[in-house]
Design a protein around this motif. Sequence first.
Motif, PDB file in Angstrom:
ATOM      1  N   ARG A   1       0.831  -1.210   0.000  1.00  0.00           N
ATOM      2  CA  ARG A   1       0.000   0.000   0.000  1.00  0.00           C
ATOM      3  C   ARG A   1       0.862   1.255   0.000  1.00  0.00           C
ATOM      4  O   ARG A   1       0.576   2.232  -0.691  1.00  0.00           O
ATOM      5  N   ASP A   2       1.941   1.221   0.782  1.00  0.00           N
ATOM      6  CA  ASP A   2       2.822   2.379   0.913  1.00  0.00           C
ATOM      7  C   ASP A   2       3.942   2.392  -0.124  1.00  0.00           C
ATOM      8  O   ASP A   2       4.877   3.183  -0.023  1.00  0.00           O
ATOM      9  N   ARG A   3       3.825   1.522  -1.133  1.00  0.00           N
ATOM     10  CA  ARG A   3       4.777   1.459  -2.249  1.00  0.00           C
ATOM     11  C   ARG A   3       6.220   1.197  -1.781  1.00  0.00           C
ATOM     12  O   ARG A   3       7.174   1.727  -2.338  1.00  0.00           O
ATOM     13  N   ASN A   4       6.348   0.399  -0.714  1.00  0.00           N
ATOM     14  CA  ASN A   4       7.665   0.010  -0.188  1.00  0.00           C
ATOM     15  C   ASN A   4       8.563   1.212   0.077  1.00  0.00           C
ATOM     16  O   ASN A   4       9.744   1.199  -0.263  1.00  0.00           O
ATOM     17  N   ARG A   5       7.991   2.231   0.674  1.00  0.00           N
ATOM     18  CA  ARG A   5       8.797   3.406   1.025  1.00  0.00           C
ATOM     19  C   ARG A   5       8.387   3.944   2.388  1.00  0.00           C
ATOM     20  O   ARG A   5       7.223   3.904   2.764  1.00  0.00           O
ATOM     21  N   CYS A   6       9.374   4.425   3.097  1.00  0.00           N
ATOM     22  CA  CYS A   6       9.146   5.030   4.408  1.00  0.00           C
ATOM     23  C   CYS A   6       8.211   6.221   4.229  1.00  0.00           C
ATOM     24  O   CYS A   6       8.450   7.078   3.367  1.00  0.00           O
ATOM     25  N   GLN A   7       7.167   6.267   5.015  1.00  0.00           N
ATOM     26  CA  GLN A   7       6.189   7.348   4.895  1.00  0.00           C
ATOM     27  C   GLN A   7       6.623   8.625   5.610  1.00  0.00           C
ATOM     28  O   GLN A   7       5.900   9.615   5.619  1.00  0.00           O
ATOM     29  N   TYR A   8       7.831   8.609   6.160  1.00  0.00           N
ATOM     30  CA  TYR A   8       8.385   9.812   6.789  1.00  0.00           C
ATOM     31  C   TYR A   8       9.479  10.436   5.914  1.00  0.00           C
ATOM     32  O   TYR A   8       9.461  11.625   5.672  1.00  0.00           O
ATOM     33  N   CYS A   9      10.422   9.609   5.431  1.00  0.00           N
ATOM     34  CA  CYS A   9      11.549  10.180   4.673  1.00  0.00           C
ATOM     35  C   CYS A   9      11.584   9.736   3.211  1.00  0.00           C
ATOM     36  O   CYS A   9      12.316  10.313   2.420  1.00  0.00           O
ATOM     37  N   GLY A  10      10.827   8.704   2.857  1.00  0.00           N
ATOM     38  CA  GLY A  10      10.750   8.272   1.467  1.00  0.00           C
ATOM     39  C   GLY A  10      11.741   7.194   1.047  1.00  0.00           C
ATOM     40  O   GLY A  10      11.688   6.733  -0.079  1.00  0.00           O
ATOM     41  N   THR A  11      12.624   6.751   1.941  1.00  0.00           N
ATOM     42  CA  THR A  11      13.596   5.732   1.553  1.00  0.00           C
ATOM     43  C   THR A  11      12.926   4.373   1.341  1.00  0.00           C
ATOM     44  O   THR A  11      11.811   4.135   1.834  1.00  0.00           O
ATOM     45  N   HIS A  12      13.594   3.512   0.602  1.00  0.00           N
ATOM     46  CA  HIS A  12      13.093   2.161   0.337  1.00  0.00           C
ATOM     47  C   HIS A  12      13.890   1.111   1.115  1.00  0.00           C
ATOM     48  O   HIS A  12      13.714  -0.075   0.889  1.00  0.00           O
ATOM     49  N   GLU A  13      14.759   1.527   2.012  1.00  0.00           N
ATOM     50  CA  GLU A  13      15.658   0.596   2.691  1.00  0.00           C
ATOM     51  C   GLU A  13      15.320   0.418   4.170  1.00  0.00           C
ATOM     52  O   GLU A  13      14.867   1.349   4.820  1.00  0.00           O
ATOM     53  N   HIS A  14      15.575  -0.791   4.673  1.00  0.00           N
ATOM     54  CA  HIS A  14      15.428  -1.131   6.092  1.00  0.00           C
ATOM     55  C   HIS A  14      14.034  -0.796   6.619  1.00  0.00           C
ATOM     56  O   HIS A  14      13.880  -0.102   7.621  1.00  0.00           O
ATOM     57  N   LEU A  15      13.012  -1.306   5.939  1.00  0.00           N
ATOM     58  CA  LEU A  15      11.634  -0.952   6.275  1.00  0.00           C
ATOM     59  C   LEU A  15      11.069  -1.778   7.427  1.00  0.00           C
ATOM     60  O   LEU A  15      11.347  -2.970   7.562  1.00  0.00           O
ATOM     61  N   THR A  16      10.277  -1.111   8.247  1.00  0.00           N
ATOM     62  CA  THR A  16       9.561  -1.717   9.369  1.00  0.00           C
ATOM     63  C   THR A  16       8.145  -1.147   9.372  1.00  0.00           C
ATOM     64  O   THR A  16       7.808  -0.313   8.530  1.00  0.00           O
ATOM     65  N   LEU A  17       7.362  -1.572  10.341  1.00  0.00           N
ATOM     66  CA  LEU A  17       6.025  -0.996  10.516  1.00  0.00           C
ATOM     67  C   LEU A  17       6.036  -0.048  11.696  1.00  0.00           C
ATOM     68  O   LEU A  17       6.699  -0.299  12.702  1.00  0.00           O
ATOM     69  N   ASP A  18       5.285   1.027  11.576  1.00  0.00           N
ATOM     70  CA  ASP A  18       5.185   2.015  12.643  1.00  0.00           C
ATOM     71  C   ASP A  18       3.716   2.189  13.014  1.00  0.00           C
ATOM     72  O   ASP A  18       2.865   2.289  12.127  1.00  0.00           O
TER      73      ASP A  18
END
Length: 170
Positions: free
Chosen positions: A78-95
């Motif tokens: 849903r979030d297009r595999n990107r951090c919804q705070y900074c936009g990076t695609h690396e080291h993703l987790t859930l918040d």
Amino acid sequence: MGKVLVLNQDYSALSICTAPKAFLLVYMNKAELLAESPDSYLRTVRDRYPMPVVIRLHRYIHLPYRGVVLTRHNIFKRDRNRCQYCGTHEHLTLDHVLPKSRGGQTSWDNLSTACKRCNSKKGDLTPEEAGMPLLQRPFRPSFLMFIRDCTDLAPAEWQPYLGVKSRVYH
């Protein structure tokens, strides 16, 4: 093998299946072929058949409301595999946007994709308190929207049956 969009009798999106399964439904006259791959075929010893891309069932299937299952993988999609705070695609987790310790629920509307760095920086605060605005507010995707906007499966031949792409960002 490719994926095939399965439409109900009324042309509404019903599911996605494999090409051999779709071919079998068409061959057994349970569905009609609406779109085929221009350069791929299913082959037998003697014949070749068009590779289905979109099929429509001859009989209407009544299904209860179909939602998208809440999973880590689906939230990332849903979030297009990107951090919804900074936009990076690396080291993703859930918040948890509203932290669990403060009554935040594990739900579509409260879970967001975050990189480890941003998740750690935000800590036990809300995005507003941490001064970290979200790129997109979390939301519950509909089944149709999820197929259309959140998967890598949707070939161009599916677009007429999935409607115009319209994504709302808060």
